[in-house]
Design an enzyme around this catalytic site. Structure first.
Site, PDB file in Angstrom:
ATOM      1  N   SER A 176       0.471  -1.029  -0.128  1.00 40.08           N
ATOM      2  CA  SER A 176       0.084  -0.377   0.191  1.00 40.08           C
ATOM      3  C   SER A 176       0.751   1.095  -0.096  1.00 40.08           C
ATOM      4  O   SER A 176       1.831   1.472   0.573  1.00 40.08           O
ATOM      5  CB  SER A 176      -0.789  -0.509   1.169  1.00 40.08           C
ATOM      6  OG  SER A 176      -1.527   1.220   1.086  1.00 40.08           O
ATOM      7  N   TYR A 189      -2.303  -1.393  10.076  1.00 39.44           N
ATOM      8  CA  TYR A 189      -2.573  -1.496   9.051  1.00 39.44           C
ATOM      9  C   TYR A 189      -1.511  -1.309   7.648  1.00 39.44           C
ATOM     10  O   TYR A 189      -0.466  -1.620   7.382  1.00 39.44           O
ATOM     11  CB  TYR A 189      -4.286  -0.832   7.783  1.00 39.44           C
ATOM     12  CG  TYR A 189      -4.310  -0.971   6.760  1.00 39.44           C
ATOM     13  CD1 TYR A 189      -4.495  -2.539   6.069  1.00 39.44           C
ATOM     14  CD2 TYR A 189      -3.692   0.164   5.377  1.00 39.44           C
ATOM     15  CE1 TYR A 189      -4.373  -2.659   4.692  1.00 39.44           C
ATOM     16  CE2 TYR A 189      -3.667  -0.515   4.405  1.00 39.44           C
ATOM     17  CZ  TYR A 189      -3.663  -1.908   4.179  1.00 39.44           C
ATOM     18  OH  TYR A 189      -3.982  -1.842   2.567  1.00 39.44           O
TER      19      TYR A 189
END
Length: 283
Positions: A176, A189
């Site tokens: 990400s 995350y």
């Protein structure tokens, strides 16, 4: 898509594609295959919706059979992915599983191999995120869930898959933009995605002598069910407008990266993190 087309909205985890406004583009009609993955057999975790669905559809249109792993509660989305893969003339093996234990991950790989009759490429895409505005707001158990879903499951799936892979096979991991530009509401995350970047490099070094390539794709803001299930409705409005391109990406726009990395066109690409971020830097 202009950013003002994303209205405020919210869903309960894990969310469904049918309740998203506007509907995301997974390449159902917009993607054209060019026979880049003919005869390949692919395992895609988190393959029911979002980036996973778009990747499954693109792989199928490129000539690959696919197995998709998804949470049992995402059955409806998984069935729609299956419909789209089969419409492209390819096989879709459905594997409902929660990958947060090594046993479940190993069983999922076994089912995929049995259903497909082999394995050539793995896409570790399943992920969990949930935003909280302060450290005190993070509930007990969330960091364990986030790391077990995103990092541990990726490790277990890769370990179980490697004995079935051969020279020319690939593993592609979804990381990400959060690994490079972490935001505080997604601190757990973001940490998992940084860990996955590191894991990608080490797996590439470990498996390179076997002729197995390992890479990662780092998406930016992509319009998937993760977004309305992760953030308050008012935070979803205008999603993606902070990118240089001024809009969110569509799942199909990320799927092309997975196709490239799984194809022979990327035969000398390994240990790389490929950003699909709308212009946000990945370095």
């Amino acid at each position: 898509m202009a950013n003002d087309q994303i209205p405020a909205q919210q869903q309960q985890w894990p969310g469904t594609t049918k309740d998203m406004t506007p509907a995301p583009d997974h390449g159902e009609s917009s993607y054209t295959g060019r026979d880049r993955l003919v005869g390949k057999k692919a395992l895609i975790t988190g393959g029911d919706s979002g980036i996973g669905r778009a990747t499954a559809i693109a792989f199928a249109k490129e000539g690959a059979d696919v197995a998709i792993v998804y949470l049992p509660e995402e059955q409806a989305d998984a069935e729609e992915t299956t419909k789209q893969v089969e419409a492209a003339g390819r096989t879709c093996v459905r594997v409902p599983a929660d990958l947060r234990t090594q046993e479940a991950a190993e069983q999922a790989v076994r089912q995929a191999v049995e259903g497909l009759g082999g394995l050539d490429t793995v896409v570790s895409n399943a992920g969990f995120q949930m935003a909280h505005q302060s450290l005190e707001d993070f509930p007990d158990g969330q960091i364990e869930r986030t790391f077990s879903t995103n990092v541990f499951a990726t490790f277990w799936v890769a370990k179980a898959a490697v004995p079935h892979l051969r020279p020319g096979s690939t593993i592609t991991i979804t990381t990400s933009i959060q690994a490079f530009q972490p935001s505080q509401p997604l601190l757990d995350y973001a940490a998992t995605k940084a860990a996955l970047n590191n894991l990608t490099v080490n797996l590439a070094a470990e498996l390179g002598p076997q002729g197995i390539r390992v890479n990662a794709v780092a998406p930016g803001p992509i319009w998937t069910p993760l977004i309305p299930t992760t953030f308050p409705g008012e935070k979803v409005e205008g999603f993606g407008s902070d990118t240089p391109l001024g809009r969110p990406g569509q799942p199909v726009e990320v799927a092309t990266a997975y196709v490239y990395l799984a194809s022979d066109e990327a035969s000398y690409v390994s240990g790389t993190v490929l950003g699909v971020t709308g212009g946000k830097p990945v370095f």
